[in-house]
Design an enzyme around this catalytic site. Structure first.
Site, PDB file in Angstrom:
ATOM      1  CE  LYS A 384      33.539  38.947 -14.719  1.00  0.00           C
ATOM      2  NZ  LYS A 384      32.550  37.885 -14.455  1.00  0.00           N
ATOM      3  CB  THR A 441      34.952  34.536 -15.080  1.00  0.00           C
ATOM      4  OG1 THR A 441      34.560  35.409 -14.019  1.00  0.00           O
ATOM      5  CG2 THR A 441      33.871  34.534 -16.133  1.00  0.00           C
TER       6      THR A 441
END
Length: 524
Positions: A384, A441
């Site tokens: 991620k 994120t």
């Protein structure tokens, strides 16, 4: 040394005394008896002390060492220190002590006031703290003096509402008489249910344990740091002046630069060292680290050169099978410090250890799920970061919302493809450590990896970006992804394009054009 067992899992405690096995139930948060004194959040930290109402009944202490004085390590230390009943609701950092007294004469009703900047966990009614009032009315007032006005206004509104309802009923009857085919529906009254502010009870079986269940213990947290100046700031100013200078730390957090001192008597270790320096650090403490001390790893990424996940780095660096668990999910350090609620996942191949970590971290601001899918949680947590760099590039190039949504959905598919080839479960991708952390994120302004991408998209050089920011794990992980894609024969166009940009082989614009020029395919 003796051991204590949690369920059927044997865990060694560096310092514990033998006792017979017992079964305990973790209750709700302690409802009184402990008092703490702390300074106000923000500004200049003030000296804090911890006191107890009755020292003769002091429960035993859980000692935790946090490896690394970065922002997230400090946030995890704070989340744990806040579970100590001596500082809970009195935190100078999370502002749990911003509780206003009300003039209500009944414990049935209370007004919970908030200034819009703090999170509260209870109310004070006639001088008595109520953790779980049966009814809570949440306001956004900035002064306690407004409580009376709020209560008075509420009563007036109630009376006015009653008169309006009577008038409405009369009008309804009149209308019904004049037109029976068009009845006016009445609005049912609404009741506000009780709000539980404590984690659910959890039964643990403890054998030869030096202390009762986690929720009834005191907490002492030690942060192991390298920098003597940072160590001094934490110990004397109660502040991480390097990464979280706007927050005052709870008084039951201290720091040291000595690994032996940090590990003395520790029951758990939280590993918050960046992945790329973890192996060197672990080898440096290997001789003083008890082989049975559970390590809870919060570092996310893949080691450059070896391509190993942290679960593999821990084994190879320590040359032992340390009890390990991995904590991951949407959890910006700053928001944890602010006491804003979130959820994470505790992953361990030992389900009982995962449950123990769940009980250790669970609080009114932190929900903790459990899983045994360590690979899935680690791969999602590592990749991620790479995807967040790609999202930042799209933002920096100002390509719009359509492009961002397309990129992230494609990146999610690529993470799922690779993680499944490595043995992860597809369901992990849709959980907190997967989509939850990816959304945070990729879209959150506090993301270091996303910030790197934004600056790359705007034309800055990678060397300049890295020299002026904290560690962004996605930069090192991107190169590892290319090797994994080749090894497992998985096509990862977005993730590998990020690696090409970071290596200087493609400009951000060229990477976007290359992805858009790929052959049209069937979605899978």
């Amino acid at each position: 040394m003796s051991s204590h067992a949690i369920g059927s899992t044997s865990l060694m405690s560096p310092s514990s005394s033998s006792s017979s096995p017992s079964t305990f139930t973790i209750p709700s948060w302690p409802s009184g008896g402990w008092k703490g004194v702390g300074g106000g959040g923000g500004g200049s930290p003030t000296k804090s002390t911890l006191t107890t109402a009755d020292s003769s009944s002091t429960p035993p202490t859980t000692r935790i060492v946090v490896f690394g004085g970065g922002s997230f390590g400090t946030a995890m230390a704070t989340a744990l220190a806040m579970k100590d009943p001596r500082v809970f609701n009195h935190s100078p950092c999370l502002s749990y002590n911003n509780i206003y007294n009300t003039s209500s004469s009944s414990s049935e009703d209370a007004v919970l006031m908030s200034n819009g900047k703090t999170k509260l966990s209870g109310v004070v009614i006639n001088g008595s703290f109520e953790k779980k009032p049966k009814k809570i009315y949440v306001g956004r007032h900035s002064m306690a003096s407004k409580v009376a006005k709020s209560s008075s206004k509420s009563n007036n509104n109630s009376n006015n509402s009653s008169h309006r309802n009577n008038n409405n009923n009369n009008n309804s009857n009149n209308n019904n008489n004049s037109n029976s085919n068009s009845p006016i529906p009445t609005t049912p009254s609404l009741s506000i249910p009780a709000i539980s502010l404590a984690p659910p009870p959890l039964a643990l079986s403890l054998a030869a344990s030096p202390s009762p269940p986690i929720a009834t213990r005191l907490f002492e947290v030690t942060i192991l740091v390298r920098d003597p100046k940072l160590c001094d700031d934490i110990n004397h100013r109660h502040c991480n002046s390097r990464y979280l200078k706007d927050f005052t730390l709870p008084p039951n957090i201290r720091a040291t630069t000595d690994p032996r001192e940090a590990l003395r008597g520790a029951h758990f270790a939280v590993h918050a060292i960046p992945v790329q320096t973890s192996r060197t650090f672990l080898r440096s403490i290997k001789e003083v680290l008890p082989s049975n001390l559970p390590i809870i790893c919060v570092s996310k990424g893949l080691e450059a050169g070896t391509g190993q996940m942290m679960s593999e780095v821990l084994v190879t660096a320590l040359d032992s099978r340390q009890p390990t668990a991995f904590l991951s999910g949407p959890s910006f350090a700053k928001e944890v410090m602010q006491g804003r609620p979130t959820g994470v996942v505790a992953a361990s191949r030992d389900p009982k250890l995962a449950k123990t970590v769940q009980a250790l971290f669970a609080s009114p601001i932190l929900r903790v799920n459990t899983t045994t899918d360590v690979i899935g949680v680690e791969i999602c947590g590592a990749l991620k970061n790479v995807l967040a760099i790609a999202a930042g590039i799209v933002q920096g190039l100002d390509l719009g919302h359509n492009s961002m949504a397309t990129l992230i959905s494609q990146g999610c598919s690529e993470i799922r493809w690779l993680s499944q080839r490595l043995g992860a479960r597809a369901t992990t991708m849709s959980g907190l450590s997967g989509l939850g952390d990816i959304m945070l994120t990729c879209y959150g302004d506090l993301s270091r990896n996303r910030s790197v991408g934004v600056r790359l998209g705007r034309g800055e050089k990678l060397e300049e970006i890295l020299a002026s920011s904290q560690v962004a794990e996605g930069v090192a992980t991107a190169g590892v992804v290319v090797g994994l894609a080749r090894r497992y024969n998985v096509t990862l166009p977005v993730l590998t394009a990020v690696a090409q940009v970071l290596c200087g082989n493609l400009s951000p614009k060229e990477a976007v054009d290359a992805i858009m020029g790929l052959p049209q395919v069937e979605e899978k």
